[in-house]
Design a protein around this motif. Structure first.
Motif, PDB file in Angstrom:
ATOM      1  N   GLY A   1       0.074   5.089   0.189  1.00  0.00           N
ATOM      2  CA  GLY A   1      -1.032   6.025   0.379  1.00  0.00           C
ATOM      3  C   GLY A   1      -2.331   5.267   0.206  1.00  0.00           C
ATOM      4  O   GLY A   1      -2.563   4.276   0.871  1.00  0.00           O
ATOM      5  N   GLY A   2      -3.161   5.650  -0.761  1.00  0.00           N
ATOM      6  CA  GLY A   2      -4.422   4.967  -1.007  1.00  0.00           C
ATOM      7  C   GLY A   2      -4.370   3.976  -2.154  1.00  0.00           C
ATOM      8  O   GLY A   2      -5.396   3.470  -2.587  1.00  0.00           O
ATOM      9  N   ILE A   3      -3.185   3.699  -2.672  1.00  0.00           N
ATOM     10  CA  ILE A   3      -3.035   2.808  -3.828  1.00  0.00           C
ATOM     11  C   ILE A   3      -2.328   1.528  -3.403  1.00  0.00           C
ATOM     12  O   ILE A   3      -1.360   1.574  -2.658  1.00  0.00           O
ATOM     13  CB  ILE A   3      -2.221   3.507  -4.932  1.00  0.00           C
ATOM     14  CG1 ILE A   3      -2.968   4.746  -5.411  1.00  0.00           C
ATOM     15  CG2 ILE A   3      -1.931   2.567  -6.087  1.00  0.00           C
ATOM     16  CD1 ILE A   3      -2.171   5.615  -6.344  1.00  0.00           C
ATOM     17  N   VAL A   4      -2.821   0.385  -3.888  1.00  0.00           N
ATOM     18  CA  VAL A   4      -2.185  -0.903  -3.593  1.00  0.00           C
ATOM     19  C   VAL A   4      -1.645  -1.487  -4.899  1.00  0.00           C
ATOM     20  O   VAL A   4      -2.362  -1.540  -5.905  1.00  0.00           O
ATOM     21  CB  VAL A   4      -3.177  -1.893  -2.946  1.00  0.00           C
ATOM     22  CG1 VAL A   4      -2.519  -3.259  -2.745  1.00  0.00           C
ATOM     23  CG2 VAL A   4      -3.675  -1.347  -1.627  1.00  0.00           C
TER      24      VAL A   4
ATOM     25  N   GLN B   1       0.844  -1.195   0.000  1.00  0.00           N
ATOM     26  CA  GLN B   1       0.000   0.000   0.000  1.00  0.00           C
ATOM     27  C   GLN B   1       0.879   1.245   0.000  1.00  0.00           C
ATOM     28  O   GLN B   1       1.752   1.408   0.855  1.00  0.00           O
ATOM     29  CB  GLN B   1      -0.903   0.002   1.218  1.00  0.00           C
ATOM     30  CG  GLN B   1      -1.869   1.159   1.239  1.00  0.00           C
ATOM     31  CD  GLN B   1      -2.813   1.047   2.413  1.00  0.00           C
ATOM     32  OE1 GLN B   1      -2.526   0.393   3.401  1.00  0.00           O
ATOM     33  NE2 GLN B   1      -3.945   1.698   2.296  1.00  0.00           N
TER      34      GLN B   1
ATOM     35  N   GLU C   1       0.251   6.610 -10.236  1.00  0.00           N
ATOM     36  CA  GLU C   1      -1.022   6.860 -10.904  1.00  0.00           C
ATOM     37  C   GLU C   1      -1.097   6.189 -12.267  1.00  0.00           C
ATOM     38  O   GLU C   1      -2.147   6.159 -12.875  1.00  0.00           O
ATOM     39  CB  GLU C   1      -1.233   8.365 -11.050  1.00  0.00           C
ATOM     40  CG  GLU C   1      -1.298   9.064  -9.706  1.00  0.00           C
ATOM     41  CD  GLU C   1      -1.182  10.563  -9.812  1.00  0.00           C
ATOM     42  OE1 GLU C   1      -1.098  11.085 -10.935  1.00  0.00           O
ATOM     43  OE2 GLU C   1      -1.179  11.218  -8.760  1.00  0.00           O
TER      44      GLU C   1
ATOM     45  N   LYS D   1       6.081  13.074  -1.986  1.00  0.00           N
ATOM     46  CA  LYS D   1       4.799  13.724  -2.286  1.00  0.00           C
ATOM     47  C   LYS D   1       4.992  15.231  -2.431  1.00  0.00           C
ATOM     48  O   LYS D   1       4.473  15.842  -3.373  1.00  0.00           O
ATOM     49  CB  LYS D   1       3.803  13.423  -1.156  1.00  0.00           C
ATOM     50  CG  LYS D   1       2.402  13.907  -1.431  1.00  0.00           C
ATOM     51  CD  LYS D   1       1.471  13.457  -0.324  1.00  0.00           C
ATOM     52  CE  LYS D   1       0.052  13.915  -0.607  1.00  0.00           C
ATOM     53  NZ  LYS D   1      -0.868  13.486   0.462  1.00  0.00           N
TER      54      LYS D   1
END
Length: 105
Positions: free
Chosen positions: A26-29, A24, A79, A70
């Protein structure tokens, strides 16, 4: 620029004999190979570079590094779309520039 990005291991599993993980960021796996750090356990943090976990780090270092990347807008590669793996078949896969014999067209 390709940088190693810190992430938290949320799951480990075996894929065709390779130790793999869901990591993981942040919010991405994303998936990562754990072959360079096979002792890694769920809940630990790793630095991932081009799909390979290359070292283990502690949570504080992971948070500092992630925040720095970041702030520098260096997390855009997270992304990008995930390339789906081609299902395993009996027939070999050749890219468009290669003929069925494995030679350049």
């Amino acid at each position: 620029m390709c940088l190693a990005i810190p992430g938290k291991v949320v799951d480990t599993y075996d894929q065709r004999g390779l130790r793999m993980a869901r990591v993981q960021f942040g919010g991405i796996v994303r998936e990562a190979c754990l072959e360079y750090v096979p002792e890694t356990q769920v809940g630990e943090y790793v630095l991932v570079h081009v799909g390979f976990a290359i070292s283990r780090i502690d949570e504080a270092e992971a948070e500092r590094t992630y925040q720095t990347l970041k702030d520098l807008d260096q997390l855009t590669e997270l992304e990008s779309p995930v390339v789906e793996e081609i299902a395993e078949t009996d027939k070999p896969f050749y890219p468009a520039w290669m003929n069925a014999g494995g030679l350049r067209r």
